[in-house]
Design a protein around this motif. Structure first.
Motif, short mmCIF file in Angstrom:
data_model
loop_
_atom_site.label_atom_id
_atom_site.label_comp_id
_atom_site.label_asym_id
_atom_site.label_seq_id
_atom_site.Cartn_x
_atom_site.Cartn_y
_atom_site.Cartn_z
N UNK A 166 -6.13 49.99 16.66
CA UNK A 166 -4.90 50.72 16.97
C UNK A 166 -3.82 50.50 15.92
N UNK A 167 -4.09 49.65 14.95
CA UNK A 167 -3.11 49.41 13.89
C UNK A 167 -3.15 50.57 12.91
N UNK A 168 -2.02 51.19 12.69
CA UNK A 168 -1.96 52.32 11.76
C UNK A 168 -2.09 51.84 10.32
N UNK A 169 -1.54 50.66 10.03
CA UNK A 169 -1.53 50.15 8.67
C UNK A 169 -2.13 48.74 8.66
N UNK A 170 -3.28 48.56 8.00
CA UNK A 170 -3.84 47.22 7.90
C UNK A 170 -2.93 46.32 7.06
N UNK A 171 -2.74 45.10 7.51
CA UNK A 171 -1.90 44.15 6.80
C UNK A 171 -2.76 43.04 6.22
N UNK A 172 -2.18 42.26 5.33
CA UNK A 172 -2.91 41.16 4.71
C UNK A 172 -3.54 40.24 5.77
N UNK A 173 -2.77 39.74 6.75
CA UNK A 173 -3.40 38.86 7.73
C UNK A 173 -4.54 39.52 8.49
N UNK A 174 -4.38 40.79 8.87
CA UNK A 174 -5.43 41.48 9.61
C UNK A 174 -6.70 41.63 8.78
N UNK A 175 -6.54 42.02 7.53
CA UNK A 175 -7.70 42.25 6.66
C UNK A 175 -8.44 40.93 6.39
N UNK A 176 -7.70 39.91 6.04
CA UNK A 176 -8.34 38.62 5.72
C UNK A 176 -8.89 37.94 6.98
N UNK A 177 -8.17 38.06 8.09
CA UNK A 177 -8.67 37.49 9.35
C UNK A 177 -9.97 38.15 9.76
N UNK A 178 -10.07 39.46 9.58
CA UNK A 178 -11.29 40.18 9.96
C UNK A 178 -12.48 39.68 9.13
N UNK A 179 -12.27 39.47 7.84
CA UNK A 179 -13.35 38.95 6.98
C UNK A 179 -13.83 37.61 7.52
N UNK A 180 -12.88 36.74 7.87
CA UNK A 180 -13.24 35.40 8.37
C UNK A 180 -13.87 35.47 9.76
N UNK A 181 -13.25 36.21 10.66
CA UNK A 181 -13.71 36.27 12.06
C UNK A 181 -15.09 36.90 12.20
#
Length: 131
Positions: free
Chosen positions: A28-43
């Motif tokens: 639902x996030x319109x704009x991916x942010x640094x924490x979201x992108x990097x957290x997704x890689x880790x998670x």
């Protein structure tokens, strides 16, 4: 097929673009942010990190790998693959989608990685159809 070498830089580029594109398509996030992108890689366990990459940097409170990936993201932005000029906007451009396709083909043709995990490869194969 053209000869290629899947460099460490390209592995990181692949993971960043994969994560950003996935967020753009599936959340639902319109704009991916640094924490979201990097957290997704880790998670999602999309990367295999060394002990050194999991250490905190001396000069800032950030893991080595996260800081390193932010620099790689800057390279992608400079090449027109990420939105430019908007703070903490890690959205992929149309050129970035094409670059992700190109990197996917390289990843799919490779069986040995430095950072990319098999989880990332498997997920990319599913996501590839929507690129």
């Amino acid at each position: 097929m053209e000869a290629f070498i899947l460099t460490l830089e390209n592995e990181k580029r692949f993971l960043l673009l994969l994560s950003s594109f996935d967020i753009m398509q599936n959340s639902m996030f319109a704009v991916p942010t640094k924490p979201q992108v990097l957290d997704r890689i880790a998670e999602q366990n999309w990367a295999n990190f060394t002990e050194k990459q999991l250490e905190m940097k001396q000069n800032i409170k950030e893991l080595v790998w996260r800081n390193d990936f932010a620099f790689v993201r800057k390279h992608l932005e400079q090449n027109g693959f990420y939105i430019s000029g908007k703070r903490n906007d890690w959205s992929v451009t149309e050129a970035g989608k094409e670059e992700l396709k190109r990197l996917c083909m390289q990843v799919f043709a490779t069986d040995s990685f430095t950072v990319v995990s098999q989880n990332a490869v498997s997920y990319a194969k599913k996501l590839y159809k929507s690129l």
